[in-house]
Design a protein around this motif. Structure first.
Motif, PDB file in Angstrom:
ATOM      1  N   ALA A   5       0.839  -1.202   0.000  1.00 40.62           N
ATOM      2  CA  ALA A   5       0.000   0.000   0.000  1.00 40.62           C
ATOM      3  C   ALA A   5       0.867   1.243   0.000  1.00 40.62           C
ATOM      4  O   ALA A   5       2.013   1.225   0.460  1.00 40.62           O
ATOM      5  N   THR A   6       0.293   2.337  -0.529  1.00 39.34           N
ATOM      6  CA  THR A   6       0.918   3.647  -0.416  1.00 39.34           C
ATOM      7  C   THR A   6       0.407   4.296   0.875  1.00 39.34           C
ATOM      8  O   THR A   6      -0.533   3.816   1.510  1.00 39.34           O
ATOM      9  N   ILE A   7       1.048   5.406   1.233  1.00 37.03           N
ATOM     10  CA  ILE A   7       0.491   6.241   2.299  1.00 37.03           C
ATOM     11  C   ILE A   7      -0.690   7.025   1.721  1.00 37.03           C
ATOM     12  O   ILE A   7      -0.961   6.948   0.515  1.00 37.03           O
ATOM     13  N   LEU A   8      -1.378   7.759   2.560  1.00 41.63           N
ATOM     14  CA  LEU A   8      -2.456   8.623   2.071  1.00 41.63           C
ATOM     15  C   LEU A   8      -1.844   9.796   1.300  1.00 41.63           C
ATOM     16  O   LEU A   8      -0.930  10.463   1.797  1.00 41.63           O
ATOM     17  N   LEU A   9      -2.344  10.011   0.093  1.00 41.46           N
ATOM     18  CA  LEU A   9      -1.795  11.043  -0.787  1.00 41.46           C
ATOM     19  C   LEU A   9      -2.813  12.143  -0.976  1.00 41.46           C
ATOM     20  O   LEU A   9      -3.944  11.906  -1.413  1.00 41.46           O
ATOM     21  N   GLY A  10      -2.409  13.373  -0.652  1.00 39.93           N
ATOM     22  CA  GLY A  10      -3.285  14.517  -0.871  1.00 39.93           C
ATOM     23  C   GLY A  10      -3.388  14.844  -2.351  1.00 39.93           C
ATOM     24  O   GLY A  10      -2.680  14.267  -3.193  1.00 39.93           O
ATOM     25  N   PRO A  11      -4.282  15.778  -2.706  1.00 44.18           N
ATOM     26  CA  PRO A  11      -4.430  16.185  -4.115  1.00 44.18           C
ATOM     27  C   PRO A  11      -3.090  16.599  -4.712  1.00 44.18           C
ATOM     28  O   PRO A  11      -2.348  17.390  -4.116  1.00 44.18           O
ATOM     29  N   GLY A  12      -2.767  16.028  -5.877  1.00 49.59           N
ATOM     30  CA  GLY A  12      -1.527  16.374  -6.559  1.00 49.59           C
ATOM     31  C   GLY A  12      -0.299  15.639  -6.060  1.00 49.59           C
ATOM     32  O   GLY A  12       0.786  15.810  -6.628  1.00 49.59           O
ATOM     33  N   GLU A  13      -0.450  14.814  -5.045  1.00 49.06           N
ATOM     34  CA  GLU A  13       0.712  14.091  -4.519  1.00 49.06           C
ATOM     35  C   GLU A  13       0.831  12.723  -5.202  1.00 49.06           C
ATOM     36  O   GLU A  13      -0.144  12.188  -5.734  1.00 49.06           O
ATOM     37  N   SER A  14       2.036  12.168  -5.124  1.00 51.18           N
ATOM     38  CA  SER A  14       2.246  10.822  -5.656  1.00 51.18           C
ATOM     39  C   SER A  14       3.077  10.024  -4.664  1.00 51.18           C
ATOM     40  O   SER A  14       3.811  10.588  -3.847  1.00 51.18           O
ATOM     41  N   GLY A  15       2.926   8.717  -4.745  1.00 48.58           N
ATOM     42  CA  GLY A  15       3.656   7.841  -3.829  1.00 48.58           C
ATOM     43  C   GLY A  15       3.804   6.453  -4.428  1.00 48.58           C
ATOM     44  O   GLY A  15       3.257   6.151  -5.495  1.00 48.58           O
ATOM     45  N   GLN A  16       4.564   5.636  -3.726  1.00 49.17           N
ATOM     46  CA  GLN A  16       4.861   4.302  -4.225  1.00 49.17           C
ATOM     47  C   GLN A  16       4.424   3.227  -3.248  1.00 49.17           C
ATOM     48  O   GLN A  16       4.456   3.426  -2.031  1.00 49.17           O
ATOM     49  N   ALA A  17       4.039   2.099  -3.817  1.00 39.93           N
ATOM     50  CA  ALA A  17       3.865   0.867  -3.045  1.00 39.93           C
ATOM     51  C   ALA A  17       4.822  -0.155  -3.624  1.00 39.93           C
ATOM     52  O   ALA A  17       4.820  -0.374  -4.834  1.00 39.93           O
ATOM     53  N   THR A  18       5.673  -0.742  -2.799  1.00 42.33           N
ATOM     54  CA  THR A  18       6.611  -1.771  -3.262  1.00 42.33           C
ATOM     55  C   THR A  18       6.310  -3.053  -2.512  1.00 42.33           C
ATOM     56  O   THR A  18       6.132  -3.047  -1.288  1.00 42.33           O
ATOM     57  N   PHE A  19       6.258  -4.147  -3.250  1.00 33.07           N
ATOM     58  CA  PHE A  19       5.942  -5.443  -2.643  1.00 33.07           C
ATOM     59  C   PHE A  19       6.355  -6.541  -3.604  1.00 33.07           C
ATOM     60  O   PHE A  19       6.680  -6.285  -4.774  1.00 33.07           O
ATOM     61  N   THR A  20       6.363  -7.744  -3.103  1.00 32.50           N
ATOM     62  CA  THR A  20       6.608  -8.927  -3.932  1.00 32.50           C
ATOM     63  C   THR A  20       5.267  -9.536  -4.305  1.00 32.50           C
ATOM     64  O   THR A  20       4.422  -9.760  -3.428  1.00 32.50           O
ATOM     65  N   ALA A  21       5.076  -9.768  -5.607  1.00 31.22           N
ATOM     66  CA  ALA A  21       3.789 -10.308  -6.053  1.00 31.22           C
ATOM     67  C   ALA A  21       3.511 -11.641  -5.357  1.00 31.22           C
ATOM     68  O   ALA A  21       4.370 -12.519  -5.317  1.00 31.22           O
ATOM     69  N   PRO A  22       2.308 -11.778  -4.814  1.00 27.31           N
ATOM     70  CA  PRO A  22       1.940 -13.015  -4.102  1.00 27.31           C
ATOM     71  C   PRO A  22       1.726 -14.161  -5.091  1.00 27.31           C
ATOM     72  O   PRO A  22       1.867 -13.976  -6.306  1.00 27.31           O
ATOM     73  N   PRO A  23       1.387 -15.354  -4.583  1.00 30.43           N
ATOM     74  CA  PRO A  23       1.117 -16.488  -5.476  1.00 30.43           C
ATOM     75  C   PRO A  23       0.028 -16.164  -6.498  1.00 30.43           C
ATOM     76  O   PRO A  23      -0.806 -15.264  -6.290  1.00 30.43           O
ATOM     77  N   ALA A  24       0.053 -16.922  -7.597  1.00 29.78           N
ATOM     78  CA  ALA A  24      -0.882 -16.669  -8.689  1.00 29.78           C
ATOM     79  C   ALA A  24      -2.316 -16.639  -8.192  1.00 29.78           C
ATOM     80  O   ALA A  24      -2.707 -17.412  -7.310  1.00 29.78           O
ATOM     81  N   GLY A  25      -3.061 -15.702  -8.755  1.00 35.55           N
ATOM     82  CA  GLY A  25      -4.459 -15.556  -8.362  1.00 35.55           C
ATOM     83  C   GLY A  25      -4.941 -14.165  -8.699  1.00 35.55           C
ATOM     84  O   GLY A  25      -4.195 -13.350  -9.241  1.00 35.55           O
ATOM     85  N   THR A  26      -6.193 -13.885  -8.374  1.00 32.10           N
ATOM     86  CA  THR A  26      -6.772 -12.567  -8.624  1.00 32.10           C
ATOM     87  C   THR A  26      -6.991 -11.861  -7.290  1.00 32.10           C
ATOM     88  O   THR A  26      -7.671 -12.390  -6.404  1.00 32.10           O
ATOM     89  N   TYR A  27      -6.388 -10.722  -7.144  1.00 38.84           N
ATOM     90  CA  TYR A  27      -6.463  -9.918  -5.926  1.00 38.84           C
ATOM     91  C   TYR A  27      -7.213  -8.620  -6.237  1.00 38.84           C
ATOM     92  O   TYR A  27      -7.647  -8.401  -7.363  1.00 38.84           O
ATOM     93  N   GLN A  28      -7.320  -7.758  -5.239  1.00 36.72           N
ATOM     94  CA  GLN A  28      -8.005  -6.483  -5.438  1.00 36.72           C
ATOM     95  C   GLN A  28      -7.093  -5.344  -5.029  1.00 36.72           C
ATOM     96  O   GLN A  28      -6.304  -5.474  -4.093  1.00 36.72           O
ATOM     97  N   PHE A  29      -7.212  -4.234  -5.739  1.00 39.08           N
ATOM     98  CA  PHE A  29      -6.609  -3.001  -5.224  1.00 39.08           C
ATOM     99  C   PHE A  29      -7.741  -2.010  -4.972  1.00 39.08           C
ATOM    100  O   PHE A  29      -8.790  -2.039  -5.630  1.00 39.08           O
TER     101      PHE A  29
END
Ligand SMILES: [Cu+2]
Length: 189
Positions: free
Chosen positions: A147-171
């Motif tokens: 997950a990213t942190i909460l981003l205000g209007p006009g802000e950007s951020g990153q989420a870095t993670f290792t992809a979990p096992p095969a399947g369909t997830y939600q964002f």
């Protein structure tokens, strides 16, 4: 008389042999040219060839170390609507993933969270309880993969993670009230 004939014959024979010998020399003027020894270079005078050693430096290649090299995914929002710019994104299991979330909205704050399949509403509800100090995300929740942190209007951020096992997830965006329309599917191959 017979003796002088023998001598004459001998002289004539000698002259004829001499004529044949001279004729032979004149008829074969190029004999020496064809029999000239080849202009060979003695083996000891030949330049020595450089040793053929295997290269010690392997040139770099563009081939990825593996099929599941790192991947970067850019995502935005659709203006001030409570929608992500992507309905779906994907990665390979075990792949290092960087999601760049640019919140280009002029008025709304958002986050981006990858959660287990079917949990986006429950995670968002717990996020509301966790409050803005926790970026509207439940703390140390095993359903959240990245997950990213909460981003205000006009802000950007990153989420870095290792992809979990095969399947369909939600964002999903877990800002209170946004999860109803602000989500998508994350497919891991
Ligand atoms: Cu949002």
């Amino acid at each position: 008389m017979r003796k002088s004939l023998v001598i004459l014959f001998a002289i004539l024979s000698a002259v004829m042999l001499l004529a044949i010998a001279c004729g032979s020399d004149e008829a074969d003027p190029n004999a020496t040219a064809t029999t000239a020894p080849p202009n060979t270079v003695p083996a000891v005078d030949r330049p020595t060839e450089p040793p053929t050693t295997a290269p010690t430096d392997v040139p770099p290649t563009n081939t990825p170390a593996s099929a599941s090299g790192p991947v970067t995914i850019d995502i935005d929002v659709n203006g001030d609507a409570l929608q992500f710019s992507l309905a779906s994104m994907s990665a390979s299991a075990g792949q290092d993933v960087v999601v760049n979330f640019n919140n280009s909205s002029s008025v709304n704050s958002h986050n981006w969270a990858l959660v287990e399949a079917g949990t986006k509403d429950a995670v968002a509800a717990d996020g509301t309880a966790a409050g803005p100090d926790n970026n509207w995300l439940p703390v140390n929740d095993s359903r959240i993969i990245g997950a990213t942190i909460l981003l205000g209007p006009g802000e950007s951020g990153q989420a870095t993670f290792t992809a979990p096992p095969a399947g369909t997830y939600q964002f999903v965006c877990t800002f209170p009230g946004h999860a109803i329309t602000m989500f998508g599917e994350f497919i891991v191959n």
